[in-house]
Enzyme design. Structure first.
Site, PDB file in Angstrom:
ATOM      1  N   CYS A  94     -20.992  28.508 -13.664  1.00 28.21           N
ATOM      2  CA  CYS A  94     -21.777  27.508 -12.921  1.00 28.21           C
ATOM      3  C   CYS A  94     -20.876  26.706 -11.989  1.00 28.21           C
ATOM      4  O   CYS A  94     -20.150  25.802 -12.444  1.00 28.21           O
ATOM      5  CB  CYS A  94     -22.492  26.595 -13.912  1.00 28.21           C
ATOM      6  SG  CYS A  94     -23.376  25.253 -13.105  1.00 28.21           S
ATOM      7  N   CYS A 136     -21.615  22.942 -11.842  1.00 30.67           N
ATOM      8  CA  CYS A 136     -21.204  22.185 -13.032  1.00 30.67           C
ATOM      9  C   CYS A 136     -19.691  21.979 -13.046  1.00 30.67           C
ATOM     10  O   CYS A 136     -19.211  20.908 -13.387  1.00 30.67           O
ATOM     11  CB  CYS A 136     -21.582  22.921 -14.324  1.00 30.67           C
ATOM     12  SG  CYS A 136     -23.196  23.678 -14.315  1.00 30.67           S
ATOM     13  N   ASP A 137     -18.947  23.024 -12.704  1.00 28.19           N
ATOM     14  CA  ASP A 137     -17.500  23.007 -12.939  1.00 28.19           C
ATOM     15  C   ASP A 137     -16.642  23.014 -11.673  1.00 28.19           C
ATOM     16  O   ASP A 137     -15.423  22.848 -11.756  1.00 28.19           O
ATOM     17  CB  ASP A 137     -17.107  24.236 -13.786  1.00 28.19           C
ATOM     18  CG  ASP A 137     -17.868  24.272 -15.106  1.00 28.19           C
ATOM     19  OD1 ASP A 137     -18.099  23.190 -15.671  1.00 28.19           O
ATOM     20  OD2 ASP A 137     -18.233  25.368 -15.561  1.00 28.19           O
TER      21      ASP A 137
END
Ligand code: NAP
Length: 307
Positions: A133, A136-137
């Site tokens: 992701c 997200c990261d």
């Protein structure tokens, strides 16, 4: 029949929220169960640019709007995983991590999960440089070198996102042609993303954190090494069909739930909608399927339904 809820929706992504709105507005009592906090995979989209009404909107923002809307019509039961479903003549019994509920109809909107590369180092470095992701990261890799594996729209969108936040991005694809939308390919090239074609990742290596990958050219067999700090994997999805299998729903050869044009499955009282049913897997089609399944489900709980 006295149900705890007339309609139980499993999975709070686009399909689930839409089903909740339609079932609730048809006068049913509705619960939406989600093992997490809802939103589904759409929350991982940095930008959504093809959901009508919004020229561009972040995936998280769009799904928050849907959640707020659906919450007006349904009880949201987040952090409550459905672990079993039994179908009886006059009801379905839902078992969750918190209890058991008698319901009239079930709509499975369980979506998909990220496909894995299944190569050496992938599991070992998950969360230590391997991610599924970018939104997200990606932040942790600002100013660093990253590889994006995959040639679909998701991989290209995420590669563009990573580039925009300041990563040096190399996209690795197993063929010499992307599967992604042409407009996305043009944008990726224009933004200066590097491409490695006809290649697959053979191994992810490092010490505490990822240090690089071994890549094999599938045309020449040549093995090379690329030093990277992060490996983002975006090679498609697998249906989350464990509950469907338990109930005995018919699945297609790829494991997606087979439905008719109104979201009915082969089992009475059980409907399905969204990515877990395969197809083009767009937010807008998930919403449409959720709406149809909800309307069709009214019939089994004795409510007015034109379908
Ligand atoms: P996808 O379209 O299924 O693409 C998966 C990509 O990963 C393909 O390029 C595939 O290669 C590659 N791949 C699969 N298994 C692999 C493996 N083991 N090793 C290396 N590469 C592998 O998946 P997606 O990009 O996640 O998209 C899913 C669905 O959502 C699609 O229907 C897509 O159109 C839709 N979507 C749409 C948008 C948009 O409309 N803007 C955005 C995101 C997603 P091959 O090409 O060789 O098969």
């Amino acid at each position: 029949m006295n149900y705890d809820y007339e309609v139980a929706i499993v999975g709070a992504g686009a399909a689930g929220y839409s089903a909740a709105i339609y079932a609730g507005r048809s006068g049913a009592s509705v619960a939406v169960f989600d093992k997490g906090m809802g939103g589904g995979l759409a929350t991982e989209a940095p930008e959504v640019e093809n959901y009508p009404g919004f020229k561009s909107i972040g995936g998280v923002e769009l799904m928050e709007k849907m959640k707020e809307h659906a919450s007006q019509y349904a009880e949201m039961r987040f952090g409550e995983e459905v672990t079993d479903i039994e179908i009886e003549d006059d009801k379905a019994i839902i078992t969750t991590t918190r209890g058991k509920y008698n319901v009239g109809a079930v709509i499975l909107c369980t979506g998909t999960e990220h496909r894995k590369l299944n190569v050496k180092g992938e599991q070992e470095f998950a969360g230590r440089g391997v991610s599924y992701c970018a939104t997200c990261d990606g932040f942790f890799f600002k100013g660093k070198k990253v590889a994006m594996v995959g040639g679909g729209s998701s991989a290209v969108i995420e590669a563009i996102y990573l580039k925009q936040i300041g990563c040096d991005v190399t996209l690795i694809h197993r063929r010499d042609e992307l599967r992604a939308e042409k407009a996305l390919e043009d944008e990726a090239k224009e933004k200066g993303i590097n491409f490695i074609w006809n290649s697959v990742v053979e191994e992810i290596f490092g010490d505490e954190m990822v240090k690089g990958i071994k890549i094999k050219n599938v045309k020449t067999g040549e093995i090379s090494t690329l030093e990277v700090d992060g490996v983002f994997v975006s090679i498609g999805e697998e249906p989350q069909n464990e509950l469907a299998k338990k109930i005995g729903l018919e699945l297609d050869e790829a494991g997606y739930i087979k439905i008719d044009e109104m979201g009915r499955t082969n089992v009475e009282r059980v409907f399905a909608a969204g990515d877990v049913t395969g197809g083009v897997r767009q937010i807008v089609t998930a919403c449409a399927e959720g709406a149809k399944a909800a309307l069709a489900s009214m019939k089994v709980i004795g409510k007015r339904s034109p379908y």
